[in-house]
Design a protein around this motif. Structure first.
Motif, PDB file in Angstrom:
ATOM      1  N   THR A  51      22.247  82.247 -10.193  1.00  0.00           N
ATOM      2  CA  THR A  51      23.368  83.116  -9.845  1.00  0.00           C
ATOM      3  C   THR A  51      24.682  82.358  -9.803  1.00  0.00           C
ATOM      4  O   THR A  51      25.549  82.688  -9.013  1.00  0.00           O
ATOM      5  CB  THR A  51      23.129  83.791  -8.484  1.00  0.00           C
ATOM      6  N   GLY A  52      24.815  81.338 -10.632  1.00  0.00           N
ATOM      7  CA  GLY A  52      26.080  80.602 -10.640  1.00  0.00           C
ATOM      8  C   GLY A  52      27.233  81.549 -10.912  1.00  0.00           C
ATOM      9  O   GLY A  52      27.292  82.180 -11.956  1.00  0.00           O
ATOM     10  N   LEU A  53      28.120  81.667  -9.958  1.00  0.00           N
ATOM     11  CA  LEU A  53      29.217  82.626 -10.051  1.00  0.00           C
ATOM     12  C   LEU A  53      30.525  81.917 -10.391  1.00  0.00           C
ATOM     13  O   LEU A  53      30.601  80.694 -10.404  1.00  0.00           O
ATOM     14  CB  LEU A  53      29.331  83.415  -8.745  1.00  0.00           C
TER      15      LEU A  53
ATOM     16  N   THR B 296      41.431  76.946 -10.547  1.00  0.00           N
ATOM     17  CA  THR B 296      42.620  77.115  -9.718  1.00  0.00           C
ATOM     18  C   THR B 296      43.865  77.133 -10.591  1.00  0.00           C
ATOM     19  O   THR B 296      43.853  76.662 -11.723  1.00  0.00           O
ATOM     20  CB  THR B 296      42.771  75.982  -8.680  1.00  0.00           C
ATOM     21  N   GLY B 297      44.945  77.674 -10.039  1.00  0.00           N
ATOM     22  CA  GLY B 297      46.236  77.688 -10.711  1.00  0.00           C
ATOM     23  C   GLY B 297      46.931  79.023 -10.554  1.00  0.00           C
ATOM     24  O   GLY B 297      46.561  79.837  -9.707  1.00  0.00           O
ATOM     25  N   GLN B 298      47.940  79.239 -11.360  1.00  0.00           N
ATOM     26  CA  GLN B 298      48.735  80.459 -11.276  1.00  0.00           C
ATOM     27  C   GLN B 298      48.544  81.332 -12.505  1.00  0.00           C
ATOM     28  O   GLN B 298      48.206  80.841 -13.571  1.00  0.00           O
ATOM     29  CB  GLN B 298      50.216  80.116 -11.148  1.00  0.00           C
ATOM     30  N   ASP B 299      48.772  82.601 -12.322  1.00  0.00           N
ATOM     31  CA  ASP B 299      48.877  83.578 -13.405  1.00  0.00           C
ATOM     32  C   ASP B 299      47.678  83.642 -14.345  1.00  0.00           C
ATOM     33  O   ASP B 299      47.816  83.478 -15.562  1.00  0.00           O
ATOM     34  CB  ASP B 299      50.149  83.326 -14.233  1.00  0.00           C
ATOM     35  N   PRO B 300      46.481  83.905 -13.824  1.00  0.00           N
ATOM     36  CA  PRO B 300      45.335  84.039 -14.730  1.00  0.00           C
ATOM     37  C   PRO B 300      45.487  85.280 -15.602  1.00  0.00           C
ATOM     38  O   PRO B 300      46.050  86.288 -15.183  1.00  0.00           O
ATOM     39  CB  PRO B 300      44.148  84.188 -13.774  1.00  0.00           C
ATOM     40  N   GLY B 301      44.967  85.202 -16.808  1.00  0.00           N
ATOM     41  CA  GLY B 301      44.979  86.348 -17.703  1.00  0.00           C
ATOM     42  C   GLY B 301      43.897  87.349 -17.322  1.00  0.00           C
ATOM     43  O   GLY B 301      42.986  87.049 -16.557  1.00  0.00           O
ATOM     44  N   GLU B 302      44.013  88.529 -17.877  1.00  0.00           N
ATOM     45  CA  GLU B 302      43.049  89.602 -17.571  1.00  0.00           C
ATOM     46  C   GLU B 302      41.628  89.220 -17.935  1.00  0.00           C
ATOM     47  O   GLU B 302      40.683  89.614 -17.251  1.00  0.00           O
ATOM     48  CB  GLU B 302      43.446  90.901 -18.279  1.00  0.00           C
ATOM     49  N   ALA B 303      41.443  88.472 -19.019  1.00  0.00           N
ATOM     50  CA  ALA B 303      40.091  88.078 -19.421  1.00  0.00           C
ATOM     51  C   ALA B 303      39.431  87.226 -18.346  1.00  0.00           C
ATOM     52  O   ALA B 303      38.251  87.428 -18.024  1.00  0.00           O
ATOM     53  CB  ALA B 303      40.131  87.319 -20.748  1.00  0.00           C
ATOM     54  N   LEU B 304      40.182  86.294 -17.755  1.00  0.00           N
ATOM     55  CA  LEU B 304      39.622  85.463 -16.684  1.00  0.00           C
ATOM     56  C   LEU B 304      39.371  86.278 -15.426  1.00  0.00           C
ATOM     57  O   LEU B 304      38.341  86.117 -14.768  1.00  0.00           O
ATOM     58  CB  LEU B 304      40.547  84.278 -16.380  1.00  0.00           C
ATOM     59  N   ILE B 305      40.298  87.150 -15.102  1.00  0.00           N
ATOM     60  CA  ILE B 305      40.127  87.981 -13.909  1.00  0.00           C
ATOM     61  C   ILE B 305      38.885  88.854 -14.050  1.00  0.00           C
ATOM     62  O   ILE B 305      38.100  88.997 -13.110  1.00  0.00           O
ATOM     63  CB  ILE B 305      41.391  88.819 -13.640  1.00  0.00           C
ATOM     64  N   SER B 306      38.665  89.409 -15.228  1.00  0.00           N
ATOM     65  CA  SER B 306      37.507  90.291 -15.403  1.00  0.00           C
ATOM     66  C   SER B 306      36.194  89.513 -15.382  1.00  0.00           C
ATOM     67  O   SER B 306      35.163  90.060 -14.996  1.00  0.00           O
ATOM     68  CB  SER B 306      37.632  91.112 -16.685  1.00  0.00           C
ATOM     69  N   LEU B 307      36.213  88.242 -15.761  1.00  0.00           N
ATOM     70  CA  LEU B 307      34.987  87.438 -15.756  1.00  0.00           C
ATOM     71  C   LEU B 307      34.616  86.897 -14.380  1.00  0.00           C
ATOM     72  O   LEU B 307      33.448  86.634 -14.124  1.00  0.00           O
ATOM     73  CB  LEU B 307      35.144  86.244 -16.707  1.00  0.00           C
ATOM     74  N   CYS B 308      35.602  86.718 -13.514  1.00  0.00           N
ATOM     75  CA  CYS B 308      35.303  86.061 -12.242  1.00  0.00           C
ATOM     76  C   CYS B 308      34.572  86.999 -11.279  1.00  0.00           C
ATOM     77  O   CYS B 308      34.663  88.213 -11.376  1.00  0.00           O
ATOM     78  CB  CYS B 308      36.571  85.499 -11.608  1.00  0.00           C
ATOM     79  N   ASP B 309      33.834  86.369 -10.378  1.00  0.00           N
ATOM     80  CA  ASP B 309      33.118  87.097  -9.331  1.00  0.00           C
ATOM     81  C   ASP B 309      33.909  87.104  -8.027  1.00  0.00           C
ATOM     82  O   ASP B 309      33.798  88.028  -7.232  1.00  0.00           O
ATOM     83  CB  ASP B 309      31.746  86.456  -9.101  1.00  0.00           C
ATOM     84  N   TYR B 310      34.669  86.042  -7.804  1.00  0.00           N
ATOM     85  CA  TYR B 310      35.558  85.919  -6.649  1.00  0.00           C
ATOM     86  C   TYR B 310      36.963  85.719  -7.194  1.00  0.00           C
ATOM     87  O   TYR B 310      37.165  84.894  -8.076  1.00  0.00           O
ATOM     88  CB  TYR B 310      35.252  84.659  -5.827  1.00  0.00           C
TER      89      TYR B 310
END
Length: 181
Positions: A9-11, A144-158
């Motif tokens: 379950t690596g998130l 970590t960092g600023q301004d993630p794109g939508e693709a990263l936001i949709s992939l993350c669990d937290y």
């Protein structure tokens, strides 16, 4: 090597925003994971090897840091040539981190300031997305960092957004060793 996160379950964790504490939160999670016996790999973009947290955490046997720069400039202080060199360095560092995380039996991978490297054009977000889509099942990944794109936001669990309300930088106070870095 076998991954200790046997649950498969690596998130994916994303700490973003303009506030202080993204790296601190990520490093705290790494210390917690190491305390539970997980093997942790830390890769820092746009930073040198001298941070106070690194000096402390290098003493923990379960934590490994990839080598970063011996010294680094802010991107706005770099010449065009230095920016090209930084882009090559960040690309190679990312590939080293991915290879080491996949082959080295790590349980946790921190890509600290990877989003900053993306934002400044030193690393392609698509490379991170591709890795996250194919990462080993049990590998926990922190960005970590600023301004993630939508693709990263949709992939993350937290996804934790750390927003600045007030900061000493606003009054020209310089960063303090052991507090801001």
């Amino acid at each position: 090597m076998e991954n200790k996160n046997r649950q498969g379950t690596g998130l994916i964790h994303l700490y973003s925003g303009d506030g202080k504490g993204k790296t601190s939160a990520a490093m705290g999670l790494c210390v917690r994971a190491a305390g539970a016996g997980y093997r942790v790999l830390i890769c820092q973009f746009m930073k040198d090897n001298s941070s106070a947290e690194r000096r402390s955490m290098e003493k923990i046997p379960e934590i490994t840091f990839l080598d970063a720069h011996e010294s680094v400039k802010f991107s706005f202080c770099m010449s065009s040539e230095e920016k090209q060199q930084e882009k090559a360095f960040c690309g190679a560092l990312f590939e080293d981190a991915v290879r080491e995380a996949q082959e080295g039996g790590y349980d946790v991978l921190l890509l600290d300031e990877a989003l900053y490297a993306v934002r400044k054009g030193f690393l392609e977000e698509s490379r991170i997305v591709s890795f996250l889509e194919t990462k080993p099942d049990g590998l926990e990944v922190i960005l970590t960092g600023q301004d993630p794109g939508e693709a990263l936001i949709s992939l993350c669990d937290y996804h934790s957004v750390i927003r600045k309300e007030k900061h000493p930088f606003d009054h020209n106070q310089k960063a303090r060793r052991g507090i801001e870095y």
